[in-house]
Design an enzyme around this catalytic site. Structure first.
Site, PDB file in Angstrom:
ATOM      1  N   TYR A 246       0.819  -1.220   0.000  1.00 47.74           N
ATOM      2  CA  TYR A 246       0.000   0.000   0.000  1.00 47.74           C
ATOM      3  C   TYR A 246       0.852   1.269   0.000  1.00 47.74           C
ATOM      4  O   TYR A 246       0.357   2.352  -0.299  1.00 47.74           O
ATOM      5  CB  TYR A 246      -0.941   0.023   1.215  1.00 47.74           C
ATOM      6  CG  TYR A 246      -2.046  -1.021   1.179  1.00 47.74           C
ATOM      7  CD1 TYR A 246      -2.221  -1.850   0.082  1.00 47.74           C
ATOM      8  CD2 TYR A 246      -2.930  -1.165   2.237  1.00 47.74           C
ATOM      9  CE1 TYR A 246      -3.209  -2.807   0.045  1.00 47.74           C
ATOM     10  CE2 TYR A 246      -3.937  -2.125   2.207  1.00 47.74           C
ATOM     11  CZ  TYR A 246      -4.067  -2.936   1.112  1.00 47.74           C
ATOM     12  OH  TYR A 246      -5.065  -3.882   1.084  1.00 47.74           O
TER      13      TYR A 246
ATOM     14  N   LYS B 146       3.302 -15.495   2.133  1.00 48.14           N
ATOM     15  CA  LYS B 146       3.176 -16.203   0.846  1.00 48.14           C
ATOM     16  C   LYS B 146       4.595 -16.535   0.400  1.00 48.14           C
ATOM     17  O   LYS B 146       5.048 -16.160  -0.693  1.00 48.14           O
ATOM     18  CB  LYS B 146       2.429 -15.295  -0.146  1.00 48.14           C
ATOM     19  CG  LYS B 146       2.029 -15.962  -1.439  1.00 48.14           C
ATOM     20  CD  LYS B 146       0.947 -17.004  -1.304  1.00 48.14           C
ATOM     21  CE  LYS B 146       0.680 -17.687  -2.625  1.00 48.14           C
ATOM     22  NZ  LYS B 146      -0.093 -18.931  -2.488  1.00 48.14           N
TER      23      LYS B 146
ATOM     24  N   ASP C  78      -3.179 -18.201   1.619  1.00 49.20           N
ATOM     25  CA  ASP C  78      -4.353 -18.845   1.001  1.00 49.20           C
ATOM     26  C   ASP C  78      -4.921 -19.907   1.941  1.00 49.20           C
ATOM     27  O   ASP C  78      -6.142 -20.017   2.122  1.00 49.20           O
ATOM     28  CB  ASP C  78      -4.025 -19.419  -0.390  1.00 49.20           C
ATOM     29  CG  ASP C  78      -2.628 -19.996  -0.495  1.00 49.20           C
ATOM     30  OD1 ASP C  78      -1.859 -19.896   0.482  1.00 49.20           O
ATOM     31  OD2 ASP C  78      -2.290 -20.562  -1.553  1.00 49.20           O
TER      32      ASP C  78
ATOM     33  N   ASP D 249      -5.347  -6.879   5.763  1.00 49.10           N
ATOM     34  CA  ASP D 249      -6.537  -6.132   5.359  1.00 49.10           C
ATOM     35  C   ASP D 249      -7.622  -7.117   4.919  1.00 49.10           C
ATOM     36  O   ASP D 249      -8.789  -7.043   5.328  1.00 49.10           O
ATOM     37  CB  ASP D 249      -6.146  -5.203   4.200  1.00 49.10           C
ATOM     38  CG  ASP D 249      -7.207  -4.172   3.883  1.00 49.10           C
ATOM     39  OD1 ASP D 249      -8.202  -4.110   4.607  1.00 49.10           O
ATOM     40  OD2 ASP D 249      -7.034  -3.430   2.900  1.00 49.10           O
TER      41      ASP D 249
ATOM     42  N   ASP E  51     -11.200  -8.786   7.316  1.00 47.35           N
ATOM     43  CA  ASP E  51     -12.619  -8.679   6.940  1.00 47.35           C
ATOM     44  C   ASP E  51     -13.304 -10.036   7.039  1.00 47.35           C
ATOM     45  O   ASP E  51     -14.507 -10.119   7.301  1.00 47.35           O
ATOM     46  CB  ASP E  51     -12.776  -8.113   5.523  1.00 47.35           C
ATOM     47  CG  ASP E  51     -12.934  -6.602   5.532  1.00 47.35           C
ATOM     48  OD1 ASP E  51     -12.404  -5.985   6.473  1.00 47.35           O
ATOM     49  OD2 ASP E  51     -13.575  -6.050   4.620  1.00 47.35           O
TER      50      ASP E  51
END
Ligand code: NAD
Length: 361
Positions: A141, A191, A223, A247, A251
């Site tokens: 980001y 990852k 994942d 992020d 959620d």
């Protein structure tokens, strides 16, 4: 104690939920005789309208002067096609960076009274109690180079995921520190089968774990983590991850908690000379334009963020626990907003705030 708080309501339901969070803060200050000084500032779309920028200098000054900042949410549909610098969300990224709040703590709990609100089977969700520690001021980001260049078939977009060892170390320390007061388990999510960035992340976290022999550490690919959060959420205690993975995964936590309106967050930086952590507190949800201005929004994520503020920025554990217990009591009473109560008459945003104050006593 003096509590100098900056409130940044932001856009959409931000003003409604921070209004109730501030009500609870005033109630706590009265009950425990703290001197509360609340100032209000502009952030996001409302700031663009009034000053032309999503993070005005005046807001930066107020945030630097405050002991802690309580934020609502930013984002207005009218800015959806605006360039990044002119979007409300840019204000969010810039205030996090200005305050240096590098660790975002997102507790996810399945309250017994809300089990039926989760689309998952009760027996899977019951007993879930984790905290997601998301790195907040680095990664993709913020990384450069970034941008869109070229035209036609050659038009190309670039973002950069970059982390330094020191950025990984400080957020890792925060995760291990939190795990010491919990079930002593950290799951680091990356990852590393594909990204060099994640390989460094995993190596640094593994090295640092040697300083915390009492904490058990495991690693999980992002994942798989997305899947395990749904299949077996109870296995997690502290989840440590980088900015974008955190992020997205946090959620998913909303599904476990029954509604995104339930989730609080605390963004923490370094300690001040007083020993208090620099902190920015906000619910996880966005500005929810679909329900804005209707007194329907669930304020419990924002009120839970006040509990986090009392605990982390001021060390007021008794007051923080009282707010958390009041949230649980309101949930048990069933006097909750429509997101948690698909049938029957829901409570309004204001009624929930009043009920929390009443439950604090
Ligand atoms: P959102 O979180 O605003 O809303 C998603 C869904 O959840 C909507 O149906 C909404 O009504 C519901 N919801 C959210 N909060 C609720 C609450 N407290 N009570 C009851 N229901 C609630 O996410 P979105 O729709 O993807 O984004 C809307 C805007 O918010 C966008 O501009 C986005 O960029 C912004 N956003 C801001 C933040 C932030 O300020 N931290 C976070 C996420 C999204």
């Amino acid at each position: 104690m003096d509590l100098n708080i900056l409130v940044l309501p932001g856009d959409g339901i931000g003003a409604e939920v921070t209004g109730e969070a501030a009500r609870v803060l005033r109630h706590v200050a009265d009950k425990w005789s703290h001197r509360l000084n609340v100032r209000e500032g502009l952030l996001g779309g409302v700031a663009i309208h009034k000053t032309g920028t999503p993070f005005p200098d005046e807001t930066a000054r107020l945030a630097a002067d405050a002991d802690a900042t309580l934020m609502g949410a930013v984002g207005l549909p009218e800015f959806d096609n605006a360039p990044p610098e002119k979007r409300p969300e840019k204000g969010l990224l810039r205030i996090r960076q200005a305050l240096g709040v590098y660790a975002n703590l997102r507790p996810v709990r399945a309250y017994a009274s809300l089990l039926d609100s989760s689309p998952l089977k009760n027996h899977l969700v019951e007993g879930t109690d984790m905290i997601i520690v998301r790195e907040l001021t680095g990664g993709i980001y913020y990384g450069t180079p970034r941008g869109i260049a070229g035209t036609g078939a050659e038009e190309r977009a670039v973002n950069t995921m970059a982390y330094t060892r020191s950025e990984i170390e400080r957020v890792t320390r925060m995760a291990f520190h939190l795990a010491q007061a919990r079930r002593k388990k950290v799951t680091s999510v990356d990852k590393s089968n594909v990204l060099e960035n994640s390989q460094l992340w995993r190596r640094v976290v593994t090295e640092m774990a040697r300083e915390y022999p009492e904490i058990s550490l495991d690693h999980m690919l992002v994942d798989n983590c997305a899947m395990q959060l749904i299949l077996n959420p109870r296995r997690f205690d502290v989840v440590l991850t980088e900015n974008m993975f955190g992020d997205i995964l946090s959620d998913e936590g909303a599904v476990l908690a029954g509604s995104i309106g339930m989730l609080p967050s605390a963004s923490i930086g370094d300690r001040r000379p007083s020993g208090a952590w620099v902190g920015l507190y906000e619910p996880v949800h966005g500005s929810a334009p679909d329900i804005a201005g209707q007194n329907k929004a669930n304020p419990l994520g924002a009120i839970g963020s006040v509990a986090a503020m009392l605990s982390y920025s001021f060390g007021l554990q008794e007051e923080a626990s009282a707010v958390e217990a009041a949230i649980a009591a309101v949930l048990r009473s069933g006097r909750v907003t429509a997101d948690l109560r698909p049938s029957g008459t829901p409570a309004t945003t204001e009624q929930v705030g009043e009920s929390v104050c009443a439950a604090i006593g």
